[in-house]
Design a protein around this motif. Sequence first.
Motif, PDB file in Angstrom:
ATOM      1  N   LYS A   1       0.858  -1.179   0.000  1.00 50.28           N
ATOM      2  CA  LYS A   1       0.000   0.000   0.000  1.00 50.28           C
ATOM      3  C   LYS A   1       0.897   1.232   0.000  1.00 50.28           C
ATOM      4  CE  LYS A   1      -3.949   2.098   2.193  1.00 50.28           C
ATOM      5  NZ  LYS A   1      -4.890   2.085   3.312  1.00 50.28           N
ATOM      6  N   ARG A   2       0.656   2.090  -0.970  1.00 47.76           N
ATOM      7  CA  ARG A   2       1.378   3.364  -1.054  1.00 47.76           C
ATOM      8  C   ARG A   2       0.347   4.474  -1.021  1.00 47.76           C
ATOM      9  NH1 ARG A   2       5.351   1.774  -5.661  1.00 47.76           N
ATOM     10  NH2 ARG A   2       6.470   0.142  -4.578  1.00 47.76           N
ATOM     11  N   GLY A   3       0.268   5.129   0.106  1.00 43.51           N
ATOM     12  CA  GLY A   3      -0.778   6.134   0.275  1.00 43.51           C
ATOM     13  C   GLY A   3      -2.121   5.439   0.298  1.00 43.51           C
ATOM     14  N   ARG A   4      -2.957   5.788  -0.648  1.00 40.33           N
ATOM     15  CA  ARG A   4      -4.281   5.175  -0.722  1.00 40.33           C
ATOM     16  C   ARG A   4      -4.376   4.111  -1.812  1.00 40.33           C
ATOM     17  NH1 ARG A   4      -8.372   9.726  -1.562  1.00 40.33           N
ATOM     18  NH2 ARG A   4      -9.795   7.981  -1.360  1.00 40.33           N
ATOM     19  N   ILE A   5      -3.249   3.836  -2.460  1.00 42.16           N
ATOM     20  CA  ILE A   5      -3.252   2.912  -3.601  1.00 42.16           C
ATOM     21  C   ILE A   5      -2.528   1.618  -3.241  1.00 42.16           C
ATOM     22  CG2 ILE A   5      -2.455   2.581  -5.977  1.00 42.16           C
ATOM     23  CD1 ILE A   5      -2.601   5.610  -6.326  1.00 42.16           C
ATOM     24  N   PHE A   6      -3.132   0.503  -3.632  1.00 39.27           N
ATOM     25  CA  PHE A   6      -2.488  -0.797  -3.499  1.00 39.27           C
ATOM     26  C   PHE A   6      -1.793  -1.115  -4.814  1.00 39.27           C
ATOM     27  CE2 PHE A   6      -5.758  -1.019  -0.269  1.00 39.27           C
ATOM     28  CZ  PHE A   6      -5.094  -1.628   0.798  1.00 39.27           C
ATOM     29  N   LEU A   7      -0.549  -1.551  -4.720  1.00 40.60           N
ATOM     30  CA  LEU A   7       0.225  -1.905  -5.903  1.00 40.60           C
ATOM     31  C   LEU A   7       0.664  -3.360  -5.801  1.00 40.60           C
ATOM     32  CD1 LEU A   7       2.440   1.285  -6.238  1.00 40.60           C
ATOM     33  CD2 LEU A   7       0.502   0.641  -7.665  1.00 40.60           C
ATOM     34  N   TRP A   8       0.498  -4.083  -6.892  1.00 42.30           N
ATOM     35  CA  TRP A   8       0.863  -5.496  -6.954  1.00 42.30           C
ATOM     36  C   TRP A   8       2.110  -5.673  -7.791  1.00 42.30           C
ATOM     37  CZ3 TRP A   8      -4.110  -4.139  -5.953  1.00 42.30           C
ATOM     38  CH2 TRP A   8      -4.784  -4.894  -4.990  1.00 42.30           C
ATOM     39  N   ARG A   9       2.983  -6.570  -7.329  1.00 45.05           N
ATOM     40  CA  ARG A   9       4.212  -6.928  -8.038  1.00 45.05           C
ATOM     41  C   ARG A   9       4.324  -8.438  -8.109  1.00 45.05           C
ATOM     42  NH1 ARG A   9       7.762  -6.178  -4.650  1.00 45.05           N
ATOM     43  NH2 ARG A   9       6.835  -4.808  -3.155  1.00 45.05           N
ATOM     44  N   PRO A  10       4.925  -8.974  -9.167  1.00 45.34           N
ATOM     45  CA  PRO A  10       5.108 -10.427  -9.256  1.00 45.34           C
ATOM     46  C   PRO A  10       6.207 -10.893  -8.304  1.00 45.34           C
ATOM     47  CG  PRO A  10       6.074  -9.347 -11.165  1.00 45.34           C
ATOM     48  CD  PRO A  10       5.394  -8.270 -10.360  1.00 45.34           C
ATOM     49  N   LEU A  11       6.017 -12.065  -7.730  1.00 45.66           N
ATOM     50  CA  LEU A  11       7.030 -12.658  -6.862  1.00 45.66           C
ATOM     51  C   LEU A  11       7.983 -13.560  -7.645  1.00 45.66           C
ATOM     52  CD1 LEU A  11       4.833 -13.445  -3.738  1.00 45.66           C
ATOM     53  CD2 LEU A  11       6.614 -11.693  -3.960  1.00 45.66           C
ATOM     54  N   VAL A  12       7.591 -13.953  -8.850  1.00 41.46           N
ATOM     55  CA  VAL A  12       8.467 -14.697  -9.758  1.00 41.46           C
ATOM     56  C   VAL A  12       8.355 -14.053 -11.134  1.00 41.46           C
ATOM     57  CG1 VAL A  12       8.364 -16.910  -8.539  1.00 41.46           C
ATOM     58  CG2 VAL A  12       6.720 -16.433 -10.324  1.00 41.46           C
ATOM     59  N   SER A  13       9.437 -14.090 -11.869  1.00 42.50           N
ATOM     60  CA  SER A  13       9.412 -13.541 -13.222  1.00 42.50           C
ATOM     61  C   SER A  13       8.683 -14.503 -14.149  1.00 42.50           C
ATOM     62  CB  SER A  13      10.839 -13.316 -13.727  1.00 42.50           C
ATOM     63  OG  SER A  13      11.468 -14.567 -13.947  1.00 42.50           O
ATOM     64  N   GLN A  14       8.386 -14.036 -15.327  1.00 43.75           N
ATOM     65  CA  GLN A  14       7.712 -14.889 -16.304  1.00 43.75           C
ATOM     66  C   GLN A  14       8.598 -16.077 -16.675  1.00 43.75           C
ATOM     67  OE1 GLN A  14       6.338 -12.821 -19.787  1.00 43.75           O
ATOM     68  NE2 GLN A  14       4.984 -14.476 -20.360  1.00 43.75           N
ATOM     69  N   SER A  15       9.886 -15.845 -16.845  1.00 44.43           N
ATOM     70  CA  SER A  15      10.784 -16.952 -17.200  1.00 44.43           C
ATOM     71  C   SER A  15      10.918 -17.939 -16.040  1.00 44.43           C
ATOM     72  CB  SER A  15      12.146 -16.444 -17.652  1.00 44.43           C
ATOM     73  OG  SER A  15      12.783 -15.724 -16.618  1.00 44.43           O
ATOM     74  N   GLN A  16      10.903 -17.456 -14.804  1.00 45.52           N
ATOM     75  CA  GLN A  16      10.932 -18.355 -13.656  1.00 45.52           C
ATOM     76  C   GLN A  16       9.652 -19.190 -13.599  1.00 45.52           C
ATOM     77  OE1 GLN A  16      11.633 -15.359 -10.646  1.00 45.52           O
ATOM     78  NE2 GLN A  16      13.707 -16.122 -10.289  1.00 45.52           N
ATOM     79  N   ALA A  17       8.523 -18.557 -13.890  1.00 45.68           N
ATOM     80  CA  ALA A  17       7.243 -19.280 -13.896  1.00 45.68           C
ATOM     81  C   ALA A  17       7.255 -20.378 -14.960  1.00 45.68           C
ATOM     82  CB  ALA A  17       6.087 -18.315 -14.133  1.00 45.68           C
ATOM     83  N   GLN A  18       7.831 -20.083 -16.118  1.00 47.63           N
ATOM     84  CA  GLN A  18       7.937 -21.087 -17.175  1.00 47.63           C
ATOM     85  C   GLN A  18       8.835 -22.242 -16.735  1.00 47.63           C
ATOM     86  OE1 GLN A  18       9.279 -18.521 -20.326  1.00 47.63           O
ATOM     87  NE2 GLN A  18       7.209 -18.191 -21.111  1.00 47.63           N
ATOM     88  N   ALA A  19       9.920 -21.920 -16.035  1.00 51.40           N
ATOM     89  CA  ALA A  19      10.823 -22.964 -15.545  1.00 51.40           C
ATOM     90  C   ALA A  19      10.113 -23.850 -14.524  1.00 51.40           C
ATOM     91  CB  ALA A  19      12.078 -22.340 -14.937  1.00 51.40           C
ATOM     92  N   ILE A  20       9.344 -23.244 -13.628  1.00 46.07           N
ATOM     93  CA  ILE A  20       8.592 -24.001 -12.624  1.00 46.07           C
ATOM     94  C   ILE A  20       7.570 -24.910 -13.309  1.00 46.07           C
ATOM     95  CG2 ILE A  20       6.888 -23.811 -10.759  1.00 46.07           C
ATOM     96  CD1 ILE A  20       8.362 -21.179  -9.941  1.00 46.07           C
ATOM     97  N   GLU A  21       6.853 -24.356 -14.279  1.00 43.08           N
ATOM     98  CA  GLU A  21       5.835 -25.136 -14.994  1.00 43.08           C
ATOM     99  C   GLU A  21       6.463 -26.324 -15.730  1.00 43.08           C
ATOM    100  OE1 GLU A  21       2.099 -24.468 -18.068  1.00 43.08           O
ATOM    101  OE2 GLU A  21       3.639 -22.920 -17.931  1.00 43.08           O
ATOM    102  N   ALA A  22       7.587 -26.079 -16.398  1.00 42.66           N
ATOM    103  CA  ALA A  22       8.271 -27.152 -17.122  1.00 42.66           C
ATOM    104  C   ALA A  22       8.771 -28.219 -16.149  1.00 42.66           C
ATOM    105  CB  ALA A  22       9.431 -26.580 -17.939  1.00 42.66           C
TER     106      ALA A  22
END
Length: 139
Positions: A70-91
Amino acid sequence: MTALPNYRPKQLSLGPLEREILQIIWELEEASVKDVHDRILADPDRELAYASVTTVLKRLTEKGWLSCDKRGRIFLWRPLVSQSQAQAIEAYEKLQGFLAVGNPDIVAAFADSLDTASVEQLKAIAQRIQAARRAREEQ
C-alpha cells in the motif's frame, strides 16, 4: 538459462483470467487495480468489473504469485516470480509428472517416438545440463 527459483508459489494452477492478469502484471512490473482494469478494458469487446480485477489480484496474492504493497491510498501489486521463472517451474512440474509414471518402458517408448528436431533439442538440453553442473563444481 533460467534457473529453477528457490521460491515457488503456493498454488501453481491458474484460471484463464488469473493468467491474463498475471501477464499484465509481468508486463507492467507493478500495477494498481486501475492499471490492470484499464488494460483489460482497452479491448472494446471486453467487459470486466473493477471488483472482479480486485478479487483476482487478491487470489493471485493468496496463491503466492503476487505481493501487494500500500502506497498512500493505492495498493500496488508486483510479481514474486518472473515470467521466465514461472515457465521454468511449470516445465519442471510437467517433467516431474511425466517421470512419476515410473515405467521405463513408457518413457522409452515416448523417447523413441521423437522426431529428429526433438532429439537434437534434447541433446542441446543435455549439453546445457552438463555445462551447468561443471560450472557449479568449479565454484
